[in-house]
Write a protein that holds these residues in place. Structure first.
Motif, mmCIF file in Angstrom:
data_model
loop_
_atom_site.group_PDB
_atom_site.id
_atom_site.type_symbol
_atom_site.label_atom_id
_atom_site.label_comp_id
_atom_site.label_asym_id
_atom_site.label_seq_id
_atom_site.Cartn_x
_atom_site.Cartn_y
_atom_site.Cartn_z
ATOM 1 N N GLY A 74 -63.200 15.737 59.809
ATOM 2 C CA GLY A 74 -62.023 14.944 60.153
ATOM 3 C C GLY A 74 -60.790 15.812 60.233
ATOM 4 N N PHE A 75 -59.759 15.279 60.892
ATOM 5 C CA PHE A 75 -58.500 16.004 60.989
ATOM 6 C C PHE A 75 -57.832 16.048 59.619
ATOM 7 N N SER A 76 -57.082 17.108 59.369
ATOM 8 C CA SER A 76 -56.441 17.226 58.069
ATOM 9 C C SER A 76 -55.220 18.114 58.179
ATOM 10 N N ALA A 77 -54.271 17.875 57.264
ATOM 11 C CA ALA A 77 -53.072 18.705 57.243
ATOM 12 C C ALA A 77 -53.432 20.152 57.011
ATOM 13 N N ILE A 78 -54.466 20.351 56.179
ATOM 14 C CA ILE A 78 -54.806 21.727 55.817
ATOM 15 C C ILE A 78 -55.315 22.513 57.020
ATOM 16 N N SER A 79 -56.007 21.841 57.930
ATOM 17 C CA SER A 79 -56.474 22.580 59.107
ATOM 18 C C SER A 79 -55.285 22.986 59.963
ATOM 19 N N GLY A 80 -54.259 22.112 60.009
ATOM 20 C CA GLY A 80 -53.054 22.493 60.739
ATOM 21 C C GLY A 80 -52.409 23.712 60.131
ATOM 22 N N SER A 81 -52.374 23.739 58.785
ATOM 23 C CA SER A 81 -51.776 24.892 58.120
ATOM 24 C C SER A 81 -52.564 26.159 58.397
ATOM 25 N N VAL A 82 -53.889 26.028 58.448
ATOM 26 C CA VAL A 82 -54.718 27.208 58.737
ATOM 27 C C VAL A 82 -54.375 27.750 60.122
ATOM 28 N N ALA A 83 -54.236 26.839 61.090
ATOM 29 C CA ALA A 83 -53.895 27.280 62.455
ATOM 30 C C ALA A 83 -52.554 28.001 62.460
ATOM 31 N N LEU A 84 -51.550 27.406 61.788
ATOM 32 C CA LEU A 84 -50.229 28.017 61.775
ATOM 33 C C LEU A 84 -50.234 29.336 61.015
ATOM 34 N N ALA A 85 -51.006 29.398 59.920
ATOM 35 C CA ALA A 85 -51.065 30.644 59.158
ATOM 36 C C ALA A 85 -51.649 31.756 60.019
ATOM 37 N N LEU A 86 -52.648 31.405 60.813
ATOM 38 C CA LEU A 86 -53.255 32.368 61.734
ATOM 39 C C LEU A 86 -52.220 32.939 62.685
ATOM 40 N N LEU A 87 -51.281 32.087 63.121
ATOM 41 C CA LEU A 87 -50.234 32.547 64.024
ATOM 42 C C LEU A 87 -49.174 33.350 63.290
ATOM 43 N N MET A 88 -48.902 32.967 62.038
ATOM 44 C CA MET A 88 -47.818 33.615 61.308
ATOM 45 C C MET A 88 -48.198 35.003 60.808
ATOM 46 N N LEU A 89 -49.442 35.173 60.431
ATOM 47 C CA LEU A 89 -49.842 36.418 59.768
ATOM 48 C C LEU A 89 -49.470 37.669 60.552
ATOM 49 N N PRO A 90 -49.863 37.794 61.831
ATOM 50 C CA PRO A 90 -49.496 39.022 62.554
ATOM 51 C C PRO A 90 -47.987 39.205 62.703
ATOM 52 N N ILE A 91 -47.272 38.079 62.882
ATOM 53 C CA ILE A 91 -45.817 38.174 63.037
ATOM 54 C C ILE A 91 -45.200 38.750 61.775
ATOM 55 N N ILE A 92 -45.643 38.240 60.620
ATOM 56 C CA ILE A 92 -45.067 38.707 59.356
ATOM 57 C C ILE A 92 -45.437 40.161 59.098
ATOM 58 N N ILE A 93 -46.680 40.517 59.366
ATOM 59 C CA ILE A 93 -47.090 41.907 59.135
ATOM 60 C C ILE A 93 -46.241 42.843 59.968
ATOM 61 N N ARG A 94 -46.083 42.508 61.244
ATOM 62 C CA ARG A 94 -45.323 43.385 62.125
ATOM 63 C C ARG A 94 -43.872 43.506 61.702
ATOM 64 N N SER A 95 -43.233 42.353 61.397
ATOM 65 C CA SER A 95 -41.816 42.439 61.054
ATOM 66 C C SER A 95 -41.616 43.070 59.679
ATOM 67 N N ALA A 96 -42.511 42.781 58.730
ATOM 68 C CA ALA A 96 -42.368 43.387 57.404
ATOM 69 C C ALA A 96 -42.524 44.898 57.488
ATOM 70 N N GLU A 97 -43.508 45.365 58.270
ATOM 71 C CA GLU A 97 -43.687 46.806 58.379
ATOM 72 C C GLU A 97 -42.457 47.463 58.989
ATOM 73 N N GLU A 98 -41.876 46.799 60.019
ATOM 74 C CA GLU A 98 -40.660 47.333 60.626
ATOM 75 C C GLU A 98 -39.541 47.465 59.592
ATOM 76 N N ILE A 99 -39.408 46.413 58.746
ATOM 77 C CA ILE A 99 -38.347 46.432 57.743
ATOM 78 C C ILE A 99 -38.588 47.546 56.729
ATOM 79 N N PHE A 100 -39.833 47.693 56.285
ATOM 80 C CA PHE A 100 -40.125 48.745 55.311
ATOM 81 C C PHE A 100 -39.807 50.120 55.876
ATOM 82 N N LYS A 101 -40.026 50.260 57.180
ATOM 83 C CA LYS A 101 -39.747 51.563 57.802
ATOM 84 C C LYS A 101 -38.273 51.915 57.695
#
Lengths: 316, 283
Positions: B136-163
């Motif tokens: 069934g549909f669930s809020a948690i599956s939505g969060s999983v989808a969004l987390a999948l999208l957020m992860l690369p964005i955060i990694i890239r921007s965090a690495e830039e900041i650390f640099k």
């Protein structure tokens, strides 16, 4: 105790633990990527077993008869994206030239910022605007004059406002920030000496731009275009709200069409049966592969021209 | 004489194209103001306190709001951030502070590839991972989808900041005898914290407006719902449903929702970029 003493206790020193923890999160990225590929393949298998490679060239998409072919969607995806590129490229290059060669320094930041804001607007909002503002404008003011050219295949049919043209225009607006900001950054890195050399040879300002700066930035601009293409191929909400959602293949800009992303968005929640879902997932897999290939191509291009460190800070 | 004419022609052509380039910039900025202006002006009329306090009403019954969708968005995006932000920052720490070899390069490459995954495909993956097992549909599956999208964005921007954290800070800390891992946490991350927060806010702004991955994961819900295993209404999905409906009153609500969404995205983006500009990140 000094840090060196702690190290001698074995692998459990805080240093290695910390490094191990962060490394595991880095490895998590690989796991996630693997998971994405795995799930896409596993769920497409039923459709792949039923239709094989004919899936990619079949025009039939009939959930009731459980017949699925991806060609109309693949066509629509590429057609709308190419229209978007044709419209976006001149404007993006113009913006890049303006920001990099013409604008006074105090104007650069605000204008760049505004253009980047275009990229921050959610796709859904573009769709909303497209549906209620752009489509009527197209239907009443732009398409009727164009339908006088209906001896060309691009303008056949009755102007509806919604359709391939609307989708192409919206996609163009959405990818302008991508192409223009990367092109601008690449043009920034053209050494001033090159421009001065052109001027010394008697070129006008524009000739310096068109014969020195732009050719020098050729590969970077190509990379920017490919990245823009990648973005356009995957756009969902804006397209699904203005394209008319009809699985047909037509050259006419006035006709409705369908893209892979729009089809998935519209049909997935109410798909009839496992085969339908599997076909939609297979569509998603096709889109995924296309996006990956396009993005890798762009990366490779930028890597090639960055080997001398020329593109430091471009942000690809 | 002929030479002068040729020169004047070259100049004229040049002026034409330079004018075109100014016009393109104006055109793009014009589109921005047209779109934003229209959404904000249409939405500001439709928005009222009911929007934030009432539930949606059936068609034909006036009034109602999208309170549950607003809260739902906050919950779904919040859960996604809870997972993707620490993981992303930890991965970025590894890439920036310890990553010199093939493994790190490969992770960086894969992360960049993941960043190019279309949002709808992330939705499909979340469907396969969560919706199918849970039937069934669930809020948690939505969060999983969004987390999948957020992860690369955060990694890239965090690495830039650390640099951007100067090596001299790291070296000073190590010279004082501080262990490397403490240096990373107490010096590097601490210095970068402002930039990290900004990066997270930008990722949230990017993901908070997504409807595509939520259409068949967290789906929609017109009632109050706080259970992660149940469908949860979110602002983008509700907006989409209302916008493509044939009902005028629902179109009005869609504009109000668009107003809220655009304001949120604008606010996050403008404050993030103002902060980064103040800290000297030239663009």
């Amino acid at each position: 105790m000094m840090p060196q003493d702690i190290k001698r206790k074995g692998r459990l020193d805080p240093e290695s633990v910390f490094k191990g923890i962060t490394a595991s999160f880095a490895a998590l990225v690989l796991l996630v990527a693997g998971g994405v590929v795995y799930e896409l393949i596993v769920f497409s298998l039923p459709a792949f077993k039923s239709f094989g490679l004919k899936f990619l060239v079949s025009k039939e998409w009939d959930p009731v008869q459980q017949l699925f072919g991806a060609l109309p969607f693949i066509w629509g995806t590429f057609y709308t994206s190419f229209i978007a590129l044709i419209l976006a490229l001149p404007i993006s290059l113009g913006i890049a030239v303006f920001l990099s060669e013409l604008a006074p320094p105090w104007l650069r930041t605000p204008v760049s910022f505004l253009i980047e804001l275009l990229a921050a607007i959610p796709s859904l909002i573009y769709g909303l605007w497209g549906l209620f503002v752009l489509a009527p404008v197209l239907q009443h003011y732009i398409e009727p004059p164009l339908s006088k050219f209906d001896f060309l295949p691009f303008f056949k049919g009755y102007p509806l406002g919604l359709g391939i043209m609307a989708a192409g225009i919206i996609l163009a607006i959405m990818i302008i920030p991508t192409i223009s900001s990367i092109s601008r950054d690449v043009m920034y890195t053209v050494p001033q000496a090159q421009r001065e050399g052109g001027l010394a040879l008697g070129m006008t300002r524009w000739e310096v731009v068109s014969r020195v700066v732009v050719p020098y930035s050729r590969s970077g601009i190509l990379g920017a275009v490919i990245l823009g293409l990648g973005r356009a191929l995957g756009e969902t909400m804006a397209v699904t709200m203005v394209i008319g959602n009809t699985p047909q293949m037509s050259l006419s800009l006035f006709q409705p069409g369908y893209t892979i992303a729009a089809a998935i968005a519209n049909e997935f929640a109410e798909a009839i049966g496992k085969l339908h879902i599997s076909a939609l997932v297979e569509l998603g897999l096709v889109l995924f592969v296309i996006s990956i290939v396009v993005n890798i191509a762009a990366k490779f291009l930028m890597w090639k021209i960055n080997r001398g460190g020329a593109l430091k800070g471009v942000g690809i | 004489m002929g030479r002068d004419l040729r020169y004047m022609k070259r100049k004229a052509v040049g002026h034409f194209w330079l004018a075109f380039s100014v016009l393109s910039a104006l055109c793009a900025v014009g589109f921005l103001f047209w779109i934003l202006g229209y959404v904000l002006s249409k939405g500001v009329h439709a928005i009222n306190m009911d929007f934030f306090t009432k539930l949606p009403t059936p068609v034909g019954i006036p009034g109602g709001g999208m309170a549950n969708a607003v809260v739902g968005s906050i919950i779904v995006v919040g859960m996604a951030s809870l997972v993707s932000v620490p993981a992303g920052i930890a991965a970025a720490i590894y890439l920036s502070e310890y990553g010199r070899g093939m493994f790190a390069s490969f992770v960086r490459f894969v992360s960049d590839v993941l960043a190019g995954v279309p949002a709808i495909v992330a939705g499909i993956v979340a469907y396969a991972l969560v919706v199918v097992p849970l039937h069934g549909f669930s809020a948690i599956s939505g969060s999983v989808a969004l987390a999948l999208l957020m992860l690369p964005i955060i990694i890239r921007s965090a690495e830039e900041i650390f640099k951007t954290v100067p090596d001299s800070l790291r070296e000073a800390s190590l010279a004082l005898g501080v262990p490397r891992w403490v240096t990373v946490l107490r010096v590097v991350v601490k210095t970068a914290s402002g930039g990290l927060v900004t990066g997270v806010l930008l990722a949230i702004a990017r993901v908070g407006g997504e409807a595509a991955p939520l259409l068949f994961t967290s789906s929609s819900n017109v009632f109050w719902s706080f259970k992660p295993t149940q469908p949860m209404g979110t602002l983008p999905v509700q907006l989409f449903t209302y916008a493509i409906s044939p009902y005028e009153e629902w179109h009005e609500m869609a504009w109000a929702a668009a107003f809220v969404l655009v304001s949120m995205v604008l606010l996050l983006n403008i404050s993030a970029r103002l902060y980064l500009a103040r800290k000297g990140f030239k663009r």
